[in-house]
Design a protein around this motif. Sequence first.
Motif, PDB file in Angstrom:
ATOM      1  N   GLN A  48       0.810  -1.212   0.000  1.00 18.55           N
ATOM      2  CA  GLN A  48       0.000   0.000   0.000  1.00 18.55           C
ATOM      3  C   GLN A  48       0.847   1.267   0.000  1.00 18.55           C
ATOM      4  OE1 GLN A  48       0.809  -1.688   2.633  1.00 18.55           O
ATOM      5  NE2 GLN A  48       1.239  -0.273   4.309  1.00 18.55           N
ATOM      6  N   MET A  49       2.131   1.173   0.332  1.00 21.40           N
ATOM      7  CA  MET A  49       2.963   2.367   0.479  1.00 21.40           C
ATOM      8  C   MET A  49       3.105   3.116  -0.849  1.00 21.40           C
ATOM      9  SD  MET A  49       6.791   0.692   0.974  1.00 21.40           S
ATOM     10  CE  MET A  49       7.718   2.194   0.629  1.00 21.40           C
ATOM     11  N   ASP A  50       2.842   4.403  -0.805  1.00 24.28           N
ATOM     12  CA  ASP A  50       3.014   5.251  -1.986  1.00 24.28           C
ATOM     13  C   ASP A  50       3.848   6.493  -1.669  1.00 24.28           C
ATOM     14  OD1 ASP A  50       1.134   6.402  -0.361  1.00 24.28           O
ATOM     15  OD2 ASP A  50      -0.290   6.882  -1.947  1.00 24.28           O
ATOM     16  N   GLY A  51       4.445   6.495  -0.481  1.00 19.32           N
ATOM     17  CA  GLY A  51       5.306   7.602  -0.094  1.00 19.32           C
ATOM     18  C   GLY A  51       6.229   7.189   1.041  1.00 19.32           C
ATOM     19  N   VAL A  52       7.341   7.904   1.179  1.00 20.24           N
ATOM     20  CA  VAL A  52       8.328   7.613   2.222  1.00 20.24           C
ATOM     21  C   VAL A  52       8.765   8.908   2.888  1.00 20.24           C
ATOM     22  CG1 VAL A  52      10.599   6.644   2.754  1.00 20.24           C
ATOM     23  CG2 VAL A  52       9.200   5.614   0.947  1.00 20.24           C
ATOM     24  N   VAL A  53       8.695   8.952   4.206  1.00 25.24           N
ATOM     25  CA  VAL A  53       9.322  10.012   4.990  1.00 25.24           C
ATOM     26  C   VAL A  53      10.569   9.389   5.589  1.00 25.24           C
ATOM     27  CG1 VAL A  53       9.077  11.652   6.884  1.00 25.24           C
ATOM     28  CG2 VAL A  53       7.071  11.021   5.519  1.00 25.24           C
ATOM     29  N   ALA A  54      11.722   9.743   5.040  1.00 25.01           N
ATOM     30  CA  ALA A  54      12.984   9.124   5.461  1.00 25.01           C
ATOM     31  C   ALA A  54      13.723  10.039   6.416  1.00 25.01           C
ATOM     32  CB  ALA A  54      13.870   8.819   4.255  1.00 25.01           C
ATOM     33  N   THR A  55      14.347   9.477   7.413  1.00 23.40           N
ATOM     34  CA  THR A  55      14.996  10.275   8.443  1.00 23.40           C
ATOM     35  C   THR A  55      16.183  11.076   7.925  1.00 23.40           C
ATOM     36  OG1 THR A  55      15.773  10.181  10.729  1.00 23.40           O
ATOM     37  CG2 THR A  55      16.609   8.503   9.226  1.00 23.40           C
ATOM     38  N   ASP A  56      16.734  10.683   6.763  1.00 25.07           N
ATOM     39  CA  ASP A  56      17.766  11.473   6.088  1.00 25.07           C
ATOM     40  C   ASP A  56      17.727  11.137   4.602  1.00 25.07           C
ATOM     41  OD1 ASP A  56      19.692   9.271   5.442  1.00 25.07           O
ATOM     42  OD2 ASP A  56      19.855   9.157   7.621  1.00 25.07           O
ATOM     43  N   ASP A  57      18.459  11.921   3.814  1.00 26.01           N
ATOM     44  CA  ASP A  57      18.414  11.755   2.356  1.00 26.01           C
ATOM     45  C   ASP A  57      18.944  10.398   1.897  1.00 26.01           C
ATOM     46  OD1 ASP A  57      17.299  14.238   1.930  1.00 26.01           O
ATOM     47  OD2 ASP A  57      19.223  15.247   1.684  1.00 26.01           O
ATOM     48  N   TYR A  58      20.024   9.931   2.513  1.00 27.27           N
ATOM     49  CA  TYR A  58      20.628   8.674   2.073  1.00 27.27           C
ATOM     50  C   TYR A  58      19.684   7.494   2.323  1.00 27.27           C
ATOM     51  CZ  TYR A  58      25.085  10.991   1.268  1.00 27.27           C
ATOM     52  OH  TYR A  58      26.064  11.817   0.775  1.00 27.27           O
ATOM     53  N   THR A  59      19.015   7.497   3.455  1.00 25.45           N
ATOM     54  CA  THR A  59      18.047   6.445   3.739  1.00 25.45           C
ATOM     55  C   THR A  59      16.899   6.499   2.742  1.00 25.45           C
ATOM     56  OG1 THR A  59      18.601   6.474   6.099  1.00 25.45           O
ATOM     57  CG2 THR A  59      16.480   5.512   5.490  1.00 25.45           C
ATOM     58  N   GLY A  60      16.430   7.687   2.442  1.00 23.19           N
ATOM     59  CA  GLY A  60      15.362   7.846   1.471  1.00 23.19           C
ATOM     60  C   GLY A  60      15.763   7.374   0.086  1.00 23.19           C
ATOM     61  N   LEU A  61      16.984   7.706  -0.325  1.00 21.81           N
ATOM     62  CA  LEU A  61      17.457   7.295  -1.650  1.00 21.81           C
ATOM     63  C   LEU A  61      17.593   5.777  -1.744  1.00 21.81           C
ATOM     64  CD1 LEU A  61      18.367   8.508  -4.372  1.00 21.81           C
ATOM     65  CD2 LEU A  61      20.728   8.401  -3.516  1.00 21.81           C
ATOM     66  N   LYS A  62      18.040   5.155  -0.650  1.00 24.18           N
ATOM     67  CA  LYS A  62      18.185   3.699  -0.640  1.00 24.18           C
ATOM     68  C   LYS A  62      16.822   3.022  -0.857  1.00 24.18           C
ATOM     69  CE  LYS A  62      20.857   1.843   2.465  1.00 24.18           C
ATOM     70  NZ  LYS A  62      21.381   1.295   3.755  1.00 24.18           N
ATOM     71  N   ILE A  63      15.808   3.483  -0.134  1.00 19.44           N
ATOM     72  CA  ILE A  63      14.477   2.904  -0.293  1.00 19.44           C
ATOM     73  C   ILE A  63      13.922   3.195  -1.685  1.00 19.44           C
ATOM     74  CG2 ILE A  63      12.084   3.018   0.500  1.00 19.44           C
ATOM     75  CD1 ILE A  63      13.047   3.389   3.276  1.00 19.44           C
ATOM     76  N   TYR A  64      14.137   4.402  -2.167  1.00 22.44           N
ATOM     77  CA  TYR A  64      13.633   4.771  -3.485  1.00 22.44           C
ATOM     78  C   TYR A  64      14.197   3.847  -4.565  1.00 22.44           C
ATOM     79  CZ  TYR A  64      12.420   7.652  -7.515  1.00 22.44           C
ATOM     80  OH  TYR A  64      11.900   8.097  -8.712  1.00 22.44           O
ATOM     81  N   HIS A  65      15.500   3.591  -4.521  1.00 22.19           N
ATOM     82  CA  HIS A  65      16.126   2.728  -5.528  1.00 22.19           C
ATOM     83  C   HIS A  65      15.627   1.292  -5.426  1.00 22.19           C
ATOM     84  CE1 HIS A  65      19.791   5.554  -6.267  1.00 22.19           C
ATOM     85  NE2 HIS A  65      18.730   5.904  -6.960  1.00 22.19           N
ATOM     86  N   ARG A  66      15.480   0.785  -4.211  1.00 18.80           N
ATOM     87  CA  ARG A  66      15.002  -0.595  -4.060  1.00 18.80           C
ATOM     88  C   ARG A  66      13.540  -0.710  -4.500  1.00 18.80           C
ATOM     89  NH1 ARG A  66      18.263  -3.675  -5.129  1.00 18.80           N
ATOM     90  NH2 ARG A  66      16.841  -5.331  -4.438  1.00 18.80           N
ATOM     91  N   PHE A  67      12.744   0.318  -4.177  1.00 23.53           N
ATOM     92  CA  PHE A  67      11.337   0.300  -4.576  1.00 23.53           C
ATOM     93  C   PHE A  67      11.218   0.276  -6.098  1.00 23.53           C
ATOM     94  CE2 PHE A  67       7.275   2.135  -5.755  1.00 23.53           C
ATOM     95  CZ  PHE A  67       6.387   1.559  -4.860  1.00 23.53           C
ATOM     96  N   LYS A  68      12.004   1.111  -6.793  1.00 26.52           N
ATOM     97  CA  LYS A  68      11.933   1.173  -8.245  1.00 26.52           C
ATOM     98  C   LYS A  68      12.469  -0.108  -8.888  1.00 26.52           C
ATOM     99  CE  LYS A  68      10.617   4.073 -10.357  1.00 26.52           C
ATOM    100  NZ  LYS A  68       9.229   4.333 -10.839  1.00 26.52           N
ATOM    101  N   THR A  69      13.402  -0.769  -8.199  1.00 28.18           N
ATOM    102  CA  THR A  69      13.903  -2.051  -8.704  1.00 28.18           C
ATOM    103  C   THR A  69      12.800  -3.105  -8.639  1.00 28.18           C
ATOM    104  OG1 THR A  69      16.174  -1.554  -8.032  1.00 28.18           O
ATOM    105  CG2 THR A  69      15.623  -3.877  -8.361  1.00 28.18           C
ATOM    106  N   LEU A  70      12.058  -3.103  -7.542  1.00 34.67           N
ATOM    107  CA  LEU A  70      10.987  -4.081  -7.367  1.00 34.67           C
ATOM    108  C   LEU A  70       9.727  -3.713  -8.145  1.00 34.67           C
ATOM    109  CD1 LEU A  70      11.332  -4.651  -3.510  1.00 34.67           C
ATOM    110  CD2 LEU A  70      12.072  -6.206  -5.318  1.00 34.67           C
TER     111      LEU A  70
END
Length: 318
Positions: free
Chosen positions: A236-258
Amino acid sequence: MATIRDIAKKMGLSVSTVSRALNDNQRISIHTRKRVKKMAQELGYQPNYNARNLTNQEANAVGVVFPVNNRVVDNIFYVGLLRGINEELTSKNYVLSVAIGNSTEQVLENVKSMITRAQIKRFILLYSHINDPVIELLRKQPVTFVTIGKPAAGQKWLYVDNNNVKAGADGTRFLMERYHVSNPIFAESPNGWPYELDRREGYLREMSQTNRKPVIFAVPDEDEHQLDRLIKENPQMDGVVATDDYTGLKIYHRFKTLHPDKEIEVVGYNNSLPNELTDQHFHSVDLHPKEMGQAAVQLLFENQIEARVKHTIVEHSI
């Protein structure tokens, strides 16, 4: 060139009183210190910093301590902090001396040398960690220090920070209102840094006000399989509030891979990534590191005069 004697004669004060006022001796009233400094500026007085610091047994330098972190070198957030610190120190005729290392032991030895050999008595730490050996050392020495980031619960010292609870709420609301995100998750490191806990609190507060179900990810440093599992378990997730930019980028890349055909909006913190690493779906909260660096220097020096000043909060923006 005007001398201390010239200032003393002009103001009808003793040479010793003028000297103490120029050196911010607390035995001299703040009113007198301000008057003396104003007269010194009008007369074009230039202090001999080497002589003054020799008398005070203090170097005209401030120790700037970096965290032991492999992201430090390429993180422009720290560059912003240094710019602010250096700009403010230059106005005070001080320079910065950097302590950085690959291990806590290296940094600790560097700081010890600054205190004992270089006679540095003022420090700015670009982090605030609980049970940190460097902080414990400084607390036992006749020095003054300020941290970037507030202390953990139960600890007290001078610090500069953002209102991270509000920043967490603002980032969450930004995704929901601007990009119509329905189910943002919160992503943090496993470390539990104070700023992460505050941003999480802000996220939870905003989610509760909109009657949405919160989801919190503790993002592993290296284990991509665990991160993939977390993403798959939350379709259901369609957005991410990441505690810092690097954490957010890591999730973004994995999400787009999947999910290469799905879009997701991400907001991080620190505004620390080069533009070429992000796209229109990645956003960042600007914590204004230059202003934080300037505020840290001001607090470090003002506390010598105004002991009641304990911390400074710098505004953020999206």
